[in-house]
Design an enzyme around this catalytic site. Structure first.
Site, PDB file in Angstrom:
ATOM      1  N   THR A  47       4.318  -4.377 -11.676  1.00  0.00           N
ATOM      2  CA  THR A  47       3.491  -4.287 -12.882  1.00  0.00           C
ATOM      3  C   THR A  47       4.247  -3.605 -14.010  1.00  0.00           C
ATOM      4  O   THR A  47       3.966  -3.845 -15.187  1.00  0.00           O
ATOM      5  CB  THR A  47       2.179  -3.545 -12.569  1.00  0.00           C
ATOM      6  N   TYR A 135       5.878  -1.987   0.859  1.00  0.00           N
ATOM      7  CA  TYR A 135       5.107  -2.894   0.001  1.00  0.00           C
ATOM      8  C   TYR A 135       5.300  -4.311   0.512  1.00  0.00           C
ATOM      9  O   TYR A 135       6.376  -4.881   0.370  1.00  0.00           O
ATOM     10  CB  TYR A 135       5.585  -2.741  -1.446  1.00  0.00           C
ATOM     11  N   LYS A 163       1.588  -0.593   1.261  1.00  0.00           N
ATOM     12  CA  LYS A 163       0.762  -1.321   0.290  1.00  0.00           C
ATOM     13  C   LYS A 163       0.719  -2.759   0.785  1.00  0.00           C
ATOM     14  O   LYS A 163       1.723  -3.459   0.763  1.00  0.00           O
ATOM     15  CB  LYS A 163       1.372  -1.229  -1.103  1.00  0.00           C
ATOM     16  N   VAL A 204      -3.623   0.423  -4.420  1.00  0.00           N
ATOM     17  CA  VAL A 204      -2.623   0.498  -5.490  1.00  0.00           C
ATOM     18  C   VAL A 204      -3.015  -0.590  -6.476  1.00  0.00           C
ATOM     19  O   VAL A 204      -2.956  -1.779  -6.165  1.00  0.00           O
ATOM     20  CB  VAL A 204      -1.194   0.288  -4.967  1.00  0.00           C
TER      21      VAL A 204
END
Length: 293
Positions: A47, A135, A163, A204
């Site tokens: 992001t 992740y 995540k 998250v």
């Protein structure tokens, strides 16, 4: 290390020339912590447009966000890549910047097998004393970190969390088999509450840029056992979750959320190529989603 239940994967504000806007970055940090109730902030994640940030920009961001947060929020540095040696180097430099933790995305494009994934994360974990969050995002990387590999990695003392953007089935299997210190975060806003219902700890989030305080209320309600209230808040938030990614057709993150922040008065700028900003019709759709919320 407790990163809290609501973690925001922060956008990187740019000015009109596409350079990092440091004044607006400071303003955004304050807004995420104070107004949107973020327990931790991920810096230079997807992001934050990590693929188009230089290493020097990432290190400056790590230092800046850590200093400006000033203990009000934990700072997690995105240092993962598909090059183990480079990830080790960047992780060690991030540790020197004083960050509180590391986010490591599964290696993309070169598609290692499960043993290769294990050795990649193991090598990085051994190179740092910081707590690490894995992740797993198969839609972006082209591979999926299996439940079995995740549970092997969970035995490494400083690998503390994952995540997870795979299925609720995989979330359930990880939570069931993981050691007590290891926790699971949803990496998908729309799955945050469903994931918590099967044992995830938190999320998250991208949507927390514009609805973090409501998301925090939803999480707190669920933790208190007020399941119906949490469900009502999830239902209220669901159009935003979908709108920030579908818009109404798929729009690459963070194009939509950056525009949403602009609507709310935060001059975070556009995105760097190859991403592009929302079209006129997409912008109108995002504005309508925000108005409805």
């Amino acid at each position: 290390m407790d990163f809290g239940r609501l973690i925001t994967a922060m956008v990187t504000p740019f000015d009109a020339n596409g350079e990092i806007n440091w004044d607006e970055t400071a303003r955004l940090i304050d807004y995420l912590i104070v107004d949107q109730k973020s327990d931790s902030i991920v810096v230079a994640g997807t992001t934050g447009e990590s693929p188009t940030l230089s290493e020097d920009e990432k290190l400056k961001l790590f230092r800046f966000v850590k200093e400006h947060a000033a203990g009000r929020s934990k700072v997690i540095a995105g240092t993962g890549s598909n090059d183990t040696a480079h990830s080790i180097e960047l992780t060690q430099k991030a540790e020197q910047c004083g960050v509180d933790g590391i986010l490591l995305v599964a290696p993309y494009y070169n598609k290692p097998n499960q043993e290769g994934l294990f050795r990649h994360f193991e090598a990085i974990a051994k190179s740092t004393s910081l707590p690490i969050m894995l992740y797993n995002v198969p839609g972006r990387t082209g591979i999926s970190l299996s439940t079995a590999t995740t549970l092997r990695l969970a035995e490494i003392p400083n690998i503390m969390a994952t995540k997870e953007c795979a299925s609720l089935e995989q979330v359930t299997q990880i939570v069931t088999g993981a050691p007590e210190h290891f926790i699971v975060y949803s990496g998908d806003d729309s799955a945050a509450l469903p994931a918590m219902s099967v044992g995830a700890y938190g999320v998250v989030s991208v949507a927390s840029h514009v609805a973090g305080s409501v998301m925090k209320d939803m999480i707190d309600a669920y933790v208190r056992g007020q399941v119906q209230q949490a469900a009502k808040l999830h239902q209220k938030l669901f159009p935003l979750y979908k709108g920030l990614f579908e818009c109404p057709d798929p729009l690459p993150n963070p194009s939509a959320v950056k525009y949403a922040l602009e609507v709310k008065g935060y001059k975070v700028g556009g995105v760097r190529l190859p991403l592009i900003s929302p079209s006129e019709s997409e912008s109108a759709y995002i504005r309508k989603v925000l108005e409805d919320l």
